[in-house]
Every structure is written in structure tokens, then in C-alpha cells.
Design a protein around this motif. Sequence first.
Motif, PDB file in Angstrom:
ATOM      1  N   VAL A  77     -52.847 -23.680 -28.935  1.00 56.43           N
ATOM      2  CA  VAL A  77     -51.502 -24.081 -28.529  1.00 56.43           C
ATOM      3  C   VAL A  77     -50.546 -23.994 -29.715  1.00 56.43           C
ATOM      4  O   VAL A  77     -49.405 -23.519 -29.581  1.00 56.43           O
ATOM      5  N   GLN A  78     -50.999 -24.434 -30.872  1.00 58.44           N
ATOM      6  CA  GLN A  78     -50.153 -24.361 -32.069  1.00 58.44           C
ATOM      7  C   GLN A  78     -49.788 -22.911 -32.392  1.00 58.44           C
ATOM      8  O   GLN A  78     -48.634 -22.606 -32.707  1.00 58.44           O
ATOM      9  N   ARG A  79     -50.784 -22.018 -32.303  1.00 55.50           N
ATOM     10  CA  ARG A  79     -50.511 -20.606 -32.581  1.00 55.50           C
ATOM     11  C   ARG A  79     -49.554 -20.022 -31.549  1.00 55.50           C
ATOM     12  O   ARG A  79     -48.644 -19.259 -31.886  1.00 55.50           O
ATOM     13  N   SER A  80     -49.765 -20.382 -30.284  1.00 55.67           N
ATOM     14  CA  SER A  80     -48.898 -19.862 -29.227  1.00 55.67           C
ATOM     15  C   SER A  80     -47.462 -20.340 -29.403  1.00 55.67           C
ATOM     16  O   SER A  80     -46.506 -19.577 -29.218  1.00 55.67           O
ATOM     17  N   THR A  81     -47.304 -21.618 -29.759  1.00 54.45           N
ATOM     18  CA  THR A  81     -45.966 -22.167 -29.973  1.00 54.45           C
ATOM     19  C   THR A  81     -45.271 -21.447 -31.118  1.00 54.45           C
ATOM     20  O   THR A  81     -44.088 -21.082 -31.027  1.00 54.45           O
ATOM     21  N   ALA A  82     -46.013 -21.219 -32.199  1.00 55.93           N
ATOM     22  CA  ALA A  82     -45.440 -20.513 -33.346  1.00 55.93           C
ATOM     23  C   ALA A  82     -45.096 -19.072 -32.985  1.00 55.93           C
ATOM     24  O   ALA A  82     -44.059 -18.539 -33.409  1.00 55.93           O
ATOM     25  N   LEU A  83     -45.952 -18.437 -32.182  1.00 53.70           N
ATOM     26  CA  LEU A  83     -45.701 -17.052 -31.789  1.00 53.70           C
ATOM     27  C   LEU A  83     -44.452 -16.944 -30.926  1.00 53.70           C
ATOM     28  O   LEU A  83     -43.612 -16.062 -31.127  1.00 53.70           O
ATOM     29  N   ARG A  84     -44.315 -17.867 -29.968  1.00 56.11           N
ATOM     30  CA  ARG A  84     -43.116 -17.844 -29.119  1.00 56.11           C
ATOM     31  C   ARG A  84     -41.854 -18.096 -29.940  1.00 56.11           C
ATOM     32  O   ARG A  84     -40.818 -17.468 -29.716  1.00 56.11           O
ATOM     33  N   ALA A  85     -41.955 -19.029 -30.894  1.00 58.28           N
ATOM     34  CA  ALA A  85     -40.797 -19.333 -31.735  1.00 58.28           C
ATOM     35  C   ALA A  85     -40.383 -18.122 -32.565  1.00 58.28           C
ATOM     36  O   ALA A  85     -39.190 -17.875 -32.778  1.00 58.28           O
ATOM     37  N   SER A  86     -41.378 -17.346 -33.016  1.00 54.25           N
ATOM     38  CA  SER A  86     -41.067 -16.175 -33.835  1.00 54.25           C
ATOM     39  C   SER A  86     -40.400 -15.071 -33.032  1.00 54.25           C
ATOM     40  O   SER A  86     -39.741 -14.197 -33.600  1.00 54.25           O
ATOM     41  N   ARG A  87     -40.570 -15.109 -31.701  1.00 55.70           N
ATOM     42  CA  ARG A  87     -39.986 -14.077 -30.845  1.00 55.70           C
ATOM     43  C   ARG A  87     -38.627 -14.477 -30.294  1.00 55.70           C
ATOM     44  O   ARG A  87     -37.939 -13.656 -29.691  1.00 55.70           O
ATOM     45  N   ASP A  88     -38.276 -15.746 -30.448  1.00 50.79           N
ATOM     46  CA  ASP A  88     -36.972 -16.224 -29.948  1.00 50.79           C
ATOM     47  C   ASP A  88     -35.830 -15.809 -30.877  1.00 50.79           C
ATOM     48  O   ASP A  88     -36.022 -15.570 -32.055  1.00 50.79           O
TER      49      ASP A  88
END
Length: 200
Positions: free
Chosen positions: A189-200
Motif C-alpha cells: 500500500v505504501q508503494r502504491s500510494t507513492a507511485l500514484r503520488a509520483s504520477r499526479d
Amino acid sequence: MNSPASHRIQPEVIVNAPYIPNLSHCGIFCRDLAVMKNFYTGVFDMQETDRGVGGTFRYELVFLSGRDDQHHQLVLAGGRAPDAPSTVMQLSFKVRTIDHLREARRRALSLGATKMRGLNHGNALSIYCMDPEDNTVEVYLDTPWYVSQPHGDPLDLEDADDAIWAQTERAVRADPSFMPAQEWAARFVQRSTALRASRD
């Protein structure tokens, strides 16, 4: 890696659950793993969760998932020849108990399956067989633990459930990558949250 709370992690006890197999993940042979990984992670928001060469399956494997409750939904396997037709590595069905594995084995053998075998992956208990047209089929259930994949120990469904769980826990705790499945999920979940944030 041992967690301070890992001694409290126990397999879920399920009594009188209906037998409801669930198609869960699949694998495909690939010519170019980098190109294929880029496609599936880019199109479907999957992420690489593990990579390695199997002990009994001597090709490089890349495990991909888009969910925090599934270690992998798609496995990309090297080894496809440039002129080879499309092939299926395996079709996998998820069940909820060890008795369901036994039931799946019984039904498959009665309907023409061959080369039945069990493998204990640490994070899952699995049986594998060939269907009547020689496609590999897996039926599995999750354990409450994580170890890095690929990982495969023998699994004998003639053993009692308690013995299977005890053997599994001993094996996973001896693995340096060990952690409770809940901890692995939280990291996902932490990795997914960081990945989504990097794409925003």
C-alpha cells in the motif's frame, strides 16, 4: 525478517466452507521480459513484486500485481522462442482450505488430469497438474506469511492439516525474507500510494 508480532500470526480456521474455486492469476511465456513488464505495468497499474529464477522452473520469472491482497496476478516467464506460437504457462484457481485442495485434486484426476504434484510456496499451498490438453493448472490457497518468490518446497496433501501448517511455518521462518502477509500488504500500500503520488 522476523516481526515482533509474527508469533501471533496463525492460519485462518475455516469450517464447513463451500467449495468455490476462484480464477485468480495466470502466467505467460514472453520473448522480451522488459518490454512485457513495461506494457502490463503501464497499462494496468501493476507493480513488480518479486523476480527470480525458479528451482524447478528454470526460467526468469517476473511477478506482477495491482492489488495489495494478491502477491501476483500475472507472471511473466522468459523462454519463449522468437518463432514460437502463443502459449499458456499456467491457469490458477484460488480456494480457501486444504480440504479444498484435496477436493480439487480428486475432481481433476477423475476427469483426466495428469502429472499431479504439490508445492509449498510459503505464501501459498499449491497443487499442479496437466489438463487433458496438457495445459498446466494450479489450485492454491494463501498462507498468512510472506517469503520472496519463487519458492517451492514439497507439499504432501496426505499429511494432516496441522502438520502441513507446522511444516510451512518452520520453513518460512527460516527464510531471510519472511514477514507476516499483513506486513507485506502494508508495504505494498505504501508503494502504491507513492507511485500514484509520483504520477499526479
